[in-house]
Design an enzyme around this catalytic site. Structure first.
Site, PDB file in Angstrom:
ATOM      1  CG  ASP A 117      -0.441  -0.297   2.534  1.00 28.89           C
ATOM      2  OD1 ASP A 117       0.932  -0.433   2.568  1.00 28.89           O
ATOM      3  OD2 ASP A 117      -0.819  -0.198   3.867  1.00 28.89           O
ATOM      4  CG  ASP A 144      -2.274  -5.011   4.440  1.00 23.65           C
ATOM      5  OD1 ASP A 144      -1.164  -5.154   3.388  1.00 23.65           O
ATOM      6  OD2 ASP A 144      -1.909  -4.299   5.565  1.00 23.65           O
TER       7      ASP A 144
END
Ligand code: F6P
Length: 362
Positions: A117, A144
């Site tokens: 991310d 994630d």
């Protein structure tokens, strides 16, 4: 017609399968389509350092990469071009314009950015603020990232954690101990949940479900009543007791990076305060990230690499490769660069875990 030139880089913590993605991009982009693929060393740093560390990648130079762990391009979770740290306590400075100029000077049409991310956030900003074309490829053992069902590297980490549980199982049983395995995942419990179910854990502590230690004690005692003197517990590094902290302290990891440490020890202490148990804590750490990818991740990484080239070929800049419902496709990069994707308390695997008697502490 001029040859298309595309840059490629790997950012953030490494994950098994990075090299397999690079290989697939090069085999398809350079080998099949005749493009030039230029690799930047250590994420974006290759463009910013003098002399620049940029390398022509060819099918020949990428031989033997499919099963190799780590990344031949190197990586770093330092070196954010929007907040570059020179060291010695200097204030961060914005080098993003310099980076964009370097990408243009290298005559690159755009970049294939393989990362989690943080890296995808930088990539999205680079496109938004400097008009650099970017296609993202989702990587992290933590799984994630929003917008994809799975990142490559995740299942390899689960495999290592599961094997660790299998090994802890036999020694736990021999010594009538409570074995606690602390696994990675930052704020997400994906590795803990999948490895816990795969390894037959009795209890799993997830960051998403702050736990009540009493519930774990109850589970351990219930097993004893049934003649099972040992128990296996998986703790995600971000797990914490209800109303408490994940860790006994916060540990600094290199410049500017601080993370929680000690979720396993915290739980061990909570059990020791309540029960007469012999407990041992194993922190699996970077063993989960090192080594080669398992076959699933090799396949996924290869699919992701080819899909990244396809997106570039179609001019679909500003997208990220993803897996959705078993199909490899794409999503807007901004979507992936948002908040981490955590385990939903209603996730089907949580339901399954509870259904087979795994105590989640909440
Ligand atoms: O994001 C991947 C990850 O391995 C996390 O699971 C873990 O918290 C972190 O990176 C460890 O980072 P470092 O390698 O900087 O210690």
């Amino acid at each position: 017609m001029t040859t298309r030139r595309i840059g490629i880089l790997t950012g953030g913590g490494d994950a098994p399968g990075l090299n397999a993605v690079i290989r697939a991009v090069v085999k398809h982009g350079a080998g099949q389509l005749g493009w030039e693929i230029i690799g930047s060393e250590d994420a974006f740093n290759g463009f910013l350092e003098r002399p620049q560390r940029l390398h022509d990648l060819t099918p020949r130079s990428c031989q033997g990469l499919l099963h190799r762990g780590g990344t031949i391009l190197g990586t770093t979770n330092r070196g954010d071009p929007f907040a570059w740290l020179d060291g010695d306590g200097a204030r961060p400075r914005d080098r993003s314009a310099e980076l964009a100029a370097a990408v243009r000077a290298a005559e690159l049409e755009g970049l294939i950015v393989i990362g989690g991310d943080g890296t995808q956030r930088i990539a999205a900003r680079l496109m938004r603020e400097h008009g650099i074309g970017v296609v993202g490829v989702p990587k992290t053992i933590d799984n994630d990232l929003a917008a994809t069902d799975f990142t490559f590297g995740f299942w390899s980490a689960v495999e290592v954690a599961t094997e660790a549980l299998d090994r802890l199982h036999t020694t736990a049983e021999s010594h009538d101990r409570v074995m606690i395995l602390e696994v990675m995942g930052r704020t997400a419990g994906w590795i803990a949940l999948y490895a816990g179910v795969a390894g037959g854990a009795d209890c799993i502590a997830l960051p998403e479900l702050p736990y009540d230690p009493e519930r774990f004690c109850h589970k351990i005692l219930a097993r004893r009543t049934r003649g099972r003197q040992f128990s296996l517990i998986v703790v995600a590094e971000g797990a914490r007791p209800r109303g408490g902290e994940a860790s006994s302290g916060r540990v600094r990891h290199g410049r500017g990076s601080i993370r929680a440490d000690g979720a396993g020890q915290t739980l061990a202490r909570a059990l020791a305060e309540r029960l007469d148990v012999e407990t041992r804590v194993t922190v699996l750490g970077h063993l989960q990230r090192g080594g080669g990818p398992i076959p699933y991740d090799r396949v996924l990484a290869t699919q992701f690499g080819v899909q990244a080239v396809t997106l570039v070929e179609r001019g679909q800049w500003g997208t990220m490769v993803r897996l959705a419902g078993g199909v490899v496709g794409s999503a807007p990069l901004e979507q992936a660069a948002g908040a981490p994707r955590l385990v939903d308390p209603g996730h089907p695997l949580i339901v399954t875990a509870r259904a087979v008697g795994i105590e989640l502490g909440a």
